[in-house]
Design an enzyme around this catalytic site. Sequence first.
Site, PDB file in Angstrom:
ATOM      1  N   HIS A 142      51.616  33.445  32.192  1.00  0.00           N
ATOM      2  CA  HIS A 142      52.976  33.743  32.020  1.00  0.00           C
ATOM      3  C   HIS A 142      54.402  34.404  32.235  1.00  0.00           C
ATOM      4  O   HIS A 142      55.462  34.916  32.473  1.00  0.00           O
ATOM      5  CB  HIS A 142      53.042  34.551  30.335  1.00  0.00           C
ATOM      6  N   GLY A 143      54.139  34.247  33.819  1.00  0.00           N
ATOM      7  CA  GLY A 143      55.257  35.220  35.053  1.00  0.00           C
ATOM      8  C   GLY A 143      53.906  35.731  36.095  1.00  0.00           C
ATOM      9  O   GLY A 143      53.062  35.294  36.330  1.00  0.00           O
ATOM     10  N   ALA A 144      54.433  36.114  37.197  1.00  0.00           N
ATOM     11  CA  ALA A 144      54.170  37.230  38.445  1.00  0.00           C
ATOM     12  C   ALA A 144      52.902  37.330  38.136  1.00  0.00           C
ATOM     13  O   ALA A 144      52.183  37.276  38.955  1.00  0.00           O
ATOM     14  CB  ALA A 144      55.480  37.244  38.580  1.00  0.00           C
TER      15      ALA A 144
ATOM     16  N   LEU B 130      67.449  40.065  30.512  1.00  0.00           N
ATOM     17  CA  LEU B 130      67.978  39.043  30.392  1.00  0.00           C
ATOM     18  C   LEU B 130      68.986  38.681  31.149  1.00  0.00           C
ATOM     19  O   LEU B 130      69.264  39.008  32.092  1.00  0.00           O
ATOM     20  CB  LEU B 130      69.215  38.578  29.427  1.00  0.00           C
TER      21      LEU B 130
ATOM     22  N   ASP C 200      52.617  44.527  21.955  1.00  0.00           N
ATOM     23  CA  ASP C 200      54.593  44.318  22.405  1.00  0.00           C
ATOM     24  C   ASP C 200      53.730  42.810  21.953  1.00  0.00           C
ATOM     25  O   ASP C 200      54.144  41.439  23.024  1.00  0.00           O
ATOM     26  CB  ASP C 200      54.638  43.870  23.650  1.00  0.00           C
TER      27      ASP C 200
END
Lengths: 476, 137
Positions: free
Chosen positions: A399-401, A205, A95
């Site tokens: 970048h995130g959890a 979103l 991705d």
Amino acid sequence: MDTTLLTQRGPFEWELPASGRMRVPGILFASRELVAAMDDKVREQVANVASLPGIVAASYAMPDAHWGYGFPIGGVAAFAADEGGVVSAGGVGFDISCGVRTLHTGLKRADVEAAQARLADVLYARIPAGVGSTGVLRLAAAGMDAMLKGGARWAVQEGFGTAADLSRIEESGCVAGADAAAVSDQAKKRQRDEMGTLGSGNHYLEVQAVAELFDAAAARAYGLAVDDVVVSIHCGSRGLGHQIGTDYLREMVVAAPAAGIALPDRELACAPLDSALGRRYLGAMRAAINCALANRQILTHLARAAFAEVFPGVALPLLYDVSHNTCKEETHIVDGRPRRLFVHRKGATRAFGPGHAELPREYAAAGQPVLIGGSMGTASYILAGAAAAGERAFGSACHGAGRAMSRHEATRRWQGRALVDALAAQGILIRSPSWRGVAEEAPLAYKDVGAVVDAADRAGLAIKVARLSPLVCVKG
Amino acid sequence: MAWQTFAHDADVGVRGSGATLAEAFAGAATALTAAVCDPARVRAHEAVAIACAAPDDELLLVDWLNALVFEMATRHMLFSRFDVSIDGHRLQATAWGEPVAAPRHRPAAEVKGASYCELEVGRQPDGRWLAQCIVDV
């Protein structure tokens, strides 16, 4: 992870000493609890990355690191072309340029709460999400090549968004060196009707409210106040990026022996930066970055239209747009001298500190906004790149959890319908085409995002600025 | 032919097994569909021909799964039946399925690609063939 194999260098820094085929040490930035909770595969993958030719300084893992394929997700590594360094399709992943962008709305939490269900329904109707969904555009060959070259700039020229958006995107919305000719016909075919689609899995979103501020000066620079409502979009380069990853992983796996590269794991497939294959991949990968930037730009346009339907006259200016799965040519100071390096960030965010030349003027003092996606029921965060980050991990942060358990385990523990009802009772409205998809993305399937950003902050990678709480989430 | 999906931190493992290599590949393909939705919900109405060749069996499995990912993505289809034949490292197959119908199939996630992680193709001690890898979702 067995921490006895690591040397603790600080409260939030652990070293995996170079041994065996490792050319450099591994460095993990995390609390003791986060490191202990990481799979042993993360250590194995950090060590494998450290064995690749031309790696500079160290193989890094961010606080949200988890078992990926080839690189750990949350892995950062830089390579020098003049030292036989490589570019790895596995180090970027399928991705390509998956990322997050956040938009201001000018609305307050109470404004949105008064029309929350309608907003959720309108967003869900207007944002193509989930398996098999298609976008508003059909790109023929010339349009495809223009998009791959122009990125978000192309999207703005096509009428999606405004020129003012571009300065708030890495590389001003268009990465140089994209080569549409290096992108296969198959990759282009996969993208033909996927522009302006969210995708599925962990893509979303989300409408969020600012719940807490930690750094008043940076919050002011970013235009954030408590109860402000923002919109965050998490998605990437869709089928085009996936196919480029597929195409070049295979080509690099087959070509590696002839290039004298012994791969400790075939998923680390790579090619010398100074090779025809390496250059072709860089051209294709940059085209995929532009595709992701264009995709998020079109989704921004759709989100703006949805908001305008519910809140006439509202404007949604861009706060910032970050990319996660990339290899970028950047200048960093190593051992006191500037060097051009190819920095792979696999599930990691660029986090340039104050004063960096790449930043828009209005963010120069605060540093780059670092947008951290959480899970749909917990929180997301906005951080600011720290001055020290440039020296710590080539200007990178988490970048995130990061997932704490597999999709299997999540679907065994939770049911999508019950989760959606439970979140609605907490004031969080979920819209998704798939109950199972919701269960796979259950909030507790992720690590505690608060602990992850605390570790990033305390390790000096990025500074906490704001915590965002979800109001509406459209899941792919 | 048997199939299953198996756990990976971020993604999903697909595994097939059978009396022959071709059966194991068909099983892995069914597991690929299971990463998206329940294969029992997918009607085997339309046929799509697929052919690939690779230097070894492991790369052939990745190529086979990625060929299916490509057909799923570009035709907006899901597949539930796979007639596979393998000669050396060359594969010929017919995949049977139907267009995605979200309300009926309830697809949870699309597969981005088949990876080389946990990639294994071979004969097990009991004589059966196994084919598996992690797919990115």
